[in-house]
Write a protein that holds these residues in place. Structure first.
Motif, mmCIF file in Angstrom:
data_model
loop_
_atom_site.group_PDB
_atom_site.id
_atom_site.type_symbol
_atom_site.label_atom_id
_atom_site.label_comp_id
_atom_site.label_asym_id
_atom_site.label_seq_id
_atom_site.Cartn_x
_atom_site.Cartn_y
_atom_site.Cartn_z
ATOM 1 N N THR A 201 0.821 -1.212 0.000
ATOM 2 C CA THR A 201 0.000 0.000 0.000
ATOM 3 C C THR A 201 0.850 1.255 0.000
ATOM 4 N N ASP A 202 2.145 1.100 0.217
ATOM 5 C CA ASP A 202 3.053 2.247 0.228
ATOM 6 C C ASP A 202 3.377 2.622 -1.216
ATOM 7 N N LEU A 203 2.389 3.247 -1.860
ATOM 8 C CA LEU A 203 2.505 3.544 -3.280
ATOM 9 C C LEU A 203 2.307 5.045 -3.485
ATOM 10 N N LEU A 204 3.414 5.762 -3.539
ATOM 11 C CA LEU A 204 3.377 7.201 -3.747
ATOM 12 C C LEU A 204 4.202 7.552 -4.973
ATOM 13 N N PHE A 205 3.626 8.325 -5.872
ATOM 14 C CA PHE A 205 4.352 8.787 -7.054
ATOM 15 C C PHE A 205 4.980 10.132 -6.714
ATOM 16 N N SER A 206 6.093 10.069 -6.009
ATOM 17 C CA SER A 206 6.709 11.268 -5.460
ATOM 18 C C SER A 206 8.221 11.193 -5.609
ATOM 19 N N PRO A 207 8.931 12.292 -5.277
ATOM 20 C CA PRO A 207 10.399 12.253 -5.310
ATOM 21 C C PRO A 207 11.001 11.209 -4.374
ATOM 22 N N GLY A 208 10.193 10.713 -3.427
ATOM 23 C CA GLY A 208 10.685 9.696 -2.512
ATOM 24 C C GLY A 208 11.095 8.414 -3.212
ATOM 25 N N LEU A 209 10.654 8.233 -4.457
ATOM 26 C CA LEU A 209 10.996 7.022 -5.209
ATOM 27 C C LEU A 209 12.497 6.920 -5.496
ATOM 28 N N ILE A 210 13.192 8.045 -5.457
ATOM 29 C CA ILE A 210 14.623 8.007 -5.771
ATOM 30 C C ILE A 210 15.463 7.537 -4.581
ATOM 31 N N PHE A 211 14.850 7.452 -3.394
ATOM 32 C CA PHE A 211 15.605 7.061 -2.207
ATOM 33 C C PHE A 211 15.446 5.565 -1.939
ATOM 34 N N ASP A 212 16.531 4.946 -1.512
ATOM 35 C CA ASP A 212 16.479 3.532 -1.133
ATOM 36 C C ASP A 212 15.736 3.361 0.183
ATOM 37 N N GLU A 213 15.837 4.361 1.062
ATOM 38 C CA GLU A 213 15.197 4.292 2.374
ATOM 39 C C GLU A 213 14.756 5.691 2.791
ATOM 40 N N ILE A 214 13.554 5.772 3.365
ATOM 41 C CA ILE A 214 13.039 7.047 3.853
ATOM 42 C C ILE A 214 13.420 7.153 5.328
ATOM 43 N N ASP A 215 14.569 7.783 5.594
ATOM 44 C CA ASP A 215 15.109 7.754 6.954
ATOM 45 C C ASP A 215 15.447 9.141 7.497
ATOM 46 N N SER A 216 14.832 10.187 6.951
ATOM 47 C CA SER A 216 15.061 11.531 7.468
ATOM 48 C C SER A 216 13.817 12.372 7.226
ATOM 49 N N PHE A 217 13.750 13.518 7.919
ATOM 50 C CA PHE A 217 12.591 14.397 7.743
ATOM 51 C C PHE A 217 12.476 14.874 6.299
ATOM 52 N N LEU A 218 13.596 15.277 5.699
ATOM 53 C CA LEU A 218 13.560 15.782 4.331
ATOM 54 C C LEU A 218 13.027 14.726 3.364
ATOM 55 N N LYS A 219 13.484 13.483 3.539
ATOM 56 C CA LYS A 219 13.004 12.412 2.668
ATOM 57 C C LYS A 219 11.518 12.133 2.901
ATOM 58 N N GLN A 220 11.087 12.186 4.164
ATOM 59 C CA GLN A 220 9.667 12.008 4.463
ATOM 60 C C GLN A 220 8.842 13.111 3.803
ATOM 61 N N PHE A 221 9.352 14.338 3.880
ATOM 62 C CA PHE A 221 8.645 15.479 3.286
ATOM 63 C C PHE A 221 8.520 15.300 1.772
ATOM 64 N N LEU A 222 9.614 14.985 1.113
ATOM 65 C CA LEU A 222 9.592 14.806 -0.338
ATOM 66 C C LEU A 222 8.712 13.625 -0.736
ATOM 67 N N ASN A 223 8.688 12.617 0.122
ATOM 68 C CA ASN A 223 7.896 11.427 -0.173
ATOM 69 C C ASN A 223 6.399 11.705 -0.145
ATOM 70 N N GLN A 224 5.998 12.778 0.570
ATOM 71 C CA GLN A 224 4.578 13.122 0.657
ATOM 72 C C GLN A 224 4.104 13.930 -0.550
ATOM 73 N N LEU A 225 5.038 14.377 -1.389
ATOM 74 C CA LEU A 225 4.672 15.215 -2.532
ATOM 75 C C LEU A 225 4.243 14.352 -3.714
ATOM 76 N N ASP A 226 3.235 13.563 -3.473
ATOM 77 C CA ASP A 226 2.683 12.672 -4.486
ATOM 78 C C ASP A 226 2.075 13.498 -5.626
ATOM 79 N N VAL A 227 2.254 13.034 -6.867
ATOM 80 C CA VAL A 227 1.782 13.787 -8.018
ATOM 81 C C VAL A 227 0.268 13.994 -7.974
ATOM 82 N N PHE A 228 -0.473 13.018 -7.442
ATOM 83 C CA PHE A 228 -1.922 13.176 -7.338
ATOM 84 C C PHE A 228 -2.280 14.270 -6.340
ATOM 85 N N ARG A 229 -1.550 14.339 -5.228
ATOM 86 C CA ARG A 229 -1.843 15.339 -4.203
ATOM 87 C C ARG A 229 -1.474 16.741 -4.679
#
Length: 278
Positions: A201-229
């Motif tokens: 279910t962790d399916l986000l079309f966001s810049p977070g796709l470029i990271f191997d692991e979401i392990d920082s605030f910045l990565k979490q923030f970018l991961n929330q910028l889903d293209v649909f949102r």
């Protein structure tokens, strides 16, 4: 000269009687036009119909990937159990309490899997439209403050609320409802078969796709910028601009700033939860 007002009158009638399907088409292809009939006021159906459609999508579509959700819940429990077992610094009394809670959580997951139609597992469904209403009302109140007090507008609450609720037909952040894929109807329609194929279910079309692991605030923030949102926020910007008779760019800024603040708060909470879970 008479045909002009007649044509305008007929257009007003068509817009006033636009079907939910026509409004949805306008949201996708002509977002500025989709909010024309909200400018002069709204009725109950203007926000209730989108609320019911989005609620129905949230209730029905996740049923198609419920096995995936259960598998993910099992994995989270296993990870939590291992974390507790490997942490020798936890006092025995606290360890027993945590293990008891984890056991209760596992029992609830198993019960939901085996007895999906039991009342104890269905009581949350009527709360979905209530939660959606609260989410949309909260963000609508923020936009109303910006528009009426910051820009000197005189738009009423349910005009803004109807506009926000309509954009949920496209997309909406699902963080506050614990729905990682999101709560938007179009978003869920497109993501559901992909979730089934990916088995996640962790399916986000966001810049977070470029990271191997979401392990920082910045990565979490970018991961929330889903293209649909982002799409949903852009459409909301069109609606805000239409209601307050402002340039589209100003509408997008007025909507985008509070949205990004809320995304930042959500990312911070997700990161904190990730760190606490080990």
């Amino acid at each position: 000269m008479t045909p002009i007002p007649i044509l305008e009158f007929r257009r007003d009638i068509l817009m006033e009687n636009a079907s939910p399907l026509q409004r949805f088409v306008d949201l996708v292809f002509q977002p500025s036009r989709a909010f024309d009939d909200l400018v002069d006021g709204v009725s109950l159906k203007d926000w209730l119909i989108p609320l019911l459609i989005v609620s129905a999508a949230i209730m029905i579509l996740p049923l198609f990937f419920r096995d995936v959700s259960f598998a993910e819940a099992d994995q989270r429990l296993i990870k939590a159990e291992r974390s507790v077992a490997n942490n020798m610094d936890i006092p025995e009394e606290t360890r027993e309490m945590i293990e008891g809670r984890l056991a209760d959580a596992r029992d609830k997951i198993d019960d939901s899997r085996e007895n999906p139609l039991a009342f104890r597992n269905l009581w949350g469904y009527p709360l979905i439209p209530v939660m959606l209403f609260i989410m949309a009302a909260f963000f609508s109140a923020i936009l109303l403050l910006i528009g009426n007090f910051g820009m000197g507008g005189q738009v009423k609450f349910f005009q803004v609320f109807s506009m926000v609720m309509m954009t949920y037909l496209i997309s909406g952040n699902g963080f506050f409802m614990n729905m990682i894929p999101g709560v938007g109807t179009l978003e869920l329609l497109i993501k559901t078969p992909l979730i089934i194929m990916k088995e996640s279910t962790d399916l986000l079309f966001s810049p977070g796709l470029i990271f191997d692991e979401i392990d920082s605030f910045l990565k979490q923030f970018l991961n929330q910028l889903d293209v649909f949102r982002i799409w949903g926020m852009v459409v909301m910007g069109f609606g805000f601009a239409k209601l307050y008779n402002r340039p589209t760019a100003m509408g997008m800024i007025a909507v985008g700033i509070p949205w990004l603040i809320m995304v930042s708060i959500g990312a911070a909470l997700l990161q904190a939860n990730s760190m606490s879970a080990g």
